[in-house]
Design an enzyme around this catalytic site. Structure first.
Site, mmCIF file in Angstrom:
data_model
loop_
_atom_site.group_PDB
_atom_site.id
_atom_site.type_symbol
_atom_site.label_atom_id
_atom_site.label_comp_id
_atom_site.label_asym_id
_atom_site.label_seq_id
_atom_site.Cartn_x
_atom_site.Cartn_y
_atom_site.Cartn_z
ATOM 1 N N HIS A 66 0.823 -1.222 0.000
ATOM 2 C CA HIS A 66 0.000 0.000 0.000
ATOM 3 C C HIS A 66 0.849 1.261 0.000
ATOM 4 O O HIS A 66 0.376 2.309 0.420
ATOM 5 C CB HIS A 66 -0.925 -0.007 1.227
ATOM 6 C CG HIS A 66 -1.916 -1.123 1.216
ATOM 7 N ND1 HIS A 66 -2.113 -1.970 2.268
ATOM 8 C CD2 HIS A 66 -2.772 -1.545 0.248
ATOM 9 C CE1 HIS A 66 -3.046 -2.867 1.972
ATOM 10 N NE2 HIS A 66 -3.459 -2.631 0.750
ATOM 11 N N HIS A 67 2.095 1.159 -0.444
ATOM 12 C CA HIS A 67 2.941 2.368 -0.411
ATOM 13 C C HIS A 67 2.408 3.433 -1.359
ATOM 14 O O HIS A 67 2.711 4.607 -1.209
ATOM 15 C CB HIS A 67 4.389 2.026 -0.758
ATOM 16 C CG HIS A 67 4.589 1.645 -2.199
ATOM 17 N ND1 HIS A 67 4.116 0.464 -2.723
ATOM 18 C CD2 HIS A 67 5.174 2.305 -3.229
ATOM 19 C CE1 HIS A 67 4.420 0.415 -3.999
ATOM 20 N NE2 HIS A 67 5.053 1.518 -4.345
ATOM 21 N N ARG A 68 1.664 2.999 -2.355
ATOM 22 C CA ARG A 68 0.950 3.936 -3.230
ATOM 23 C C ARG A 68 -0.427 3.352 -3.492
ATOM 24 O O ARG A 68 -0.588 2.142 -3.623
ATOM 25 C CB ARG A 68 1.674 4.083 -4.562
ATOM 26 C CG ARG A 68 2.991 4.806 -4.473
ATOM 27 C CD ARG A 68 3.329 5.457 -5.807
ATOM 28 N NE ARG A 68 4.709 5.882 -5.863
ATOM 29 C CZ ARG A 68 5.204 6.896 -5.168
ATOM 30 N NH1 ARG A 68 4.436 7.579 -4.353
ATOM 31 N NH2 ARG A 68 6.474 7.217 -5.285
ATOM 32 N N LYS A 108 -3.174 -8.674 -6.915
ATOM 33 C CA LYS A 108 -3.572 -9.703 -7.886
ATOM 34 C C LYS A 108 -4.827 -10.389 -7.391
ATOM 35 O O LYS A 108 -5.045 -10.488 -6.177
ATOM 36 C CB LYS A 108 -2.466 -10.759 -8.024
ATOM 37 C CG LYS A 108 -2.501 -11.482 -9.340
ATOM 38 C CD LYS A 108 -1.920 -10.597 -10.421
ATOM 39 C CE LYS A 108 -1.712 -11.252 -11.729
ATOM 40 N NZ LYS A 108 -0.813 -10.431 -12.561
HETATM 41 N N1 GLU Z 1 -2.153 -8.798 -15.515
HETATM 42 C C1 GLU Z 1 -1.215 -7.896 -16.102
HETATM 43 C C2 GLU Z 1 0.136 -8.055 -15.446
HETATM 44 O O1 GLU Z 1 0.444 -9.080 -14.886
HETATM 45 C C3 GLU Z 1 -1.711 -6.473 -16.161
HETATM 46 C C4 GLU Z 1 -1.968 -5.809 -14.857
HETATM 47 C C5 GLU Z 1 -2.651 -4.457 -14.981
HETATM 48 O O2 GLU Z 1 -2.789 -3.942 -16.078
HETATM 49 O O3 GLU Z 1 -3.039 -3.941 -13.922
HETATM 50 O O4 GLU Z 1 0.984 -7.213 -15.539
#
Ligand code: GLU
Length: 473
Positions: A66-68, A108
């Site tokens: 969460h640094h940004r 993610k």
């Molecule tokens: N899933 C892609 C990655 O691993 C794109 C992530 C994104 O655009 O936020 O970089």
């Protein structure tokens, strides 16, 4: 080195992190905070199947740093996705954003389903329910956490996410900035679909234009005639292959789930895809040789190998047989630490994932900016910039007594359409980040490779951002 198994992506990311941390110019306590996974949200929800039965779906959203804010990263749909993998991928997102100066923390998502076995209606139900669960816990929002496509998801899923979020936040002006990778008709941005592949192309073109490195590898400077093999003809692999081929390289091999094909004379990714559509497989493509094992393609003769499928593809088992001179990591985590050690020992140049495939998130950043600004790039300045260029050309014509041809005039006009602006922003980002990696590598002879340099840059940037925040209790 402790051997990393298939479910240990976080361990492998942490291994690379630790190797780099010893060179990072920040204090060890700060290093520990940079490495820590900040939040893991694991949840399960029911979905009604086609046969009427209820199925329980496991899902995750991990916010690594969460640094940004917002945090940023894709959502993966796969039957094999697991918590360790999502944590590792979230951590990679933090470092990736830092490497290319995209001002986001890393995140993610994962949903444990096989998208190939679900119909569109079920996929929509899963996606909307997943989004609603994120909304409930404030794990999605333009200033909080902004998902994007990843393995198994694409523009369609992103538009469902945006629509669900907007429906649950009526009147929110910035609702569409809650997710990127949307279709252009749904507040997406031109160039996002191609961005990861195009970024890979810029990365390898830059690498191939470094005379010292090419000399060491025994290769000519430039991308021209370099033989490329790509593993995975999904969005990333397809576009990387396309841009490399259009940039002068020869696409000699393609690997997909069903097998691999090889042709020294060169392949065209569109023709191979058309063949696959017609026959159900890339195998038996006219003029190409079938390779028996799909992963045999990784070991075939080439200059540039692009693993653009999943993690853990290059391991200590197959790395000794890899003949490429350059490995360009299109996927996240395609090389295990043990595999990498062998590649480096063989003198192979590894262009690491956290830099190489950062084009996707870079253009996601542009899309987010566009959504917050509520205006297309170039709209305000286009006409004015072209009018002043026209006046300048007229002045040159008068002063020199010559007249430009229509072609020359068109070439000299500034192009300010969205796609041109996006692509040039991406090009600049990839080139300057590559030189940042080279500069860091040069600063200490013990820094062994570009991956370590990329992690050092990321650790220092994230660490300093934490200090700037001044939020330590
Ligand atoms: N899933 C892609 C990655 O691993 C794109 C992530 C994104 O655009 O936020 O970089």
């Amino acid at each position: 080195m402790a051997k990393t198994g298939p479910n240990e992506l976080l361990a492998s990311v942490d291994h690379y992190f630790d190797r780099a941390a010893q060179f990072a110019r920040i204090t060890p306590d700060l290093v520990a905070q940079v490495k820590a996974v900040n939040s893991v949200y694991r949840f399960q929800f029911p979905v009604r199947q086609r046969d009427g039965r209820i199925r329980v779906v496991s899902a995750w959203r991990v916010q690594h740093s969460h640094h940004r804010l917002p945090v940023k990263g894709g959502i993966r749909y796969s039957p094999d996705v697991n918590e360790d993998e999502v944590m590792g991928l979230a951590a990679l997102m933090t470092y990736k954003c830092a490497v290319v100066d995209v001002p986001f923390g890393g995140a993610k998502g994962g949903v444990q389903i096989d998208p190939h076995t679900l119909d569109v209606e079920q996929l929509e139900r899963v996606t909307r329910r997943y989004t609603a669960e994120l909304v409930k816990k404030n794990f999605i929002g333009p200033g909080v956490d902004v998902p994007a496509p990843d393995y198994g998801t694409g523009e369609r899923e992103m538009s469902w996410i945006a629509d669900t979020y907007a429906a649950l936040n009526p009147g929110s002006l910035d609702a569409f900035a809650c997710v990127t990778g949307k279709p252009t008709s749904q507040n997406g941005i031109h160039g996002r679909r191609e961005a990861t592949g195009r970024g890979l192309f810029f990365a390898v073109r830059e690498a191939c234009s470094q005379p010292d490195d090419m000399k060491r590898l025994g290769l000519a400077v430039g991308l021209s005639d370099k033989r490329v093999i790509v593993q995975g003809l999904g969005n990333v692999g397809y576009h990387a292959a396309k841009f490399c081929r259009e940039g002068g390289a020869v696409l000699v091999g393609i690997a997909e789930r069903e097998g691999a094909i090889y042709s020294p004379a060169g392949l065209n990714e569109d023709e191979v895809l058309a063949h696959r559509k017609a026959t159900g497989t890339i195998l038996d493509f006219p003029g190409a040789t079938n390779l028996v094992r799909a992963n045999e393609a990784l070991e075939a003769e080439c200059d540039i190998l692009i693993p653009a499928a999943l993690e853990n593809q290059i391991t200590d088992e197959n790395a000794p047989r890899i003949r490429a001179k350059i490995v360009l990591e299109g996927a996240n985590g395609p090389t295990t630490p043990e595999g990498e050690a062998i590649l480096l020992h063989k003198g192979i140049l590894v262009i690491p994932d956290l830099y190489a495939n950062a084009g996707g998130v870079t253009v996601s950043y542009f899309e987010w900016l566009k959504n917050l600004a509520h205006i297309k790039f170039g709209r305000l300045e286009k006409r004015n910039a072209q009018a002043s260029a026209r006046r300048m050309l007229q002045a040159v014509e008068w002063a020199s007594g010559t007249t430009f041809t229509d072609r020359q005039r068109a070439d000299l006009m500034p192009e300010l359409d969205e796609e041109t602006i996006v692509n040039s922003g991406l090009e600049e980002t990839m080139i300057s980040a590559y030189h940042d990696l080279l500069a860091t590598k040069r600063r200490d002879a013990r820094i062994p490779d570009l991956r370590t340099a990329a992690f050092i840059n990321a650790i220092e940037k994230v660490g300093r951002a934490y200090l700037d925040l001044g939020v330590f209790p």
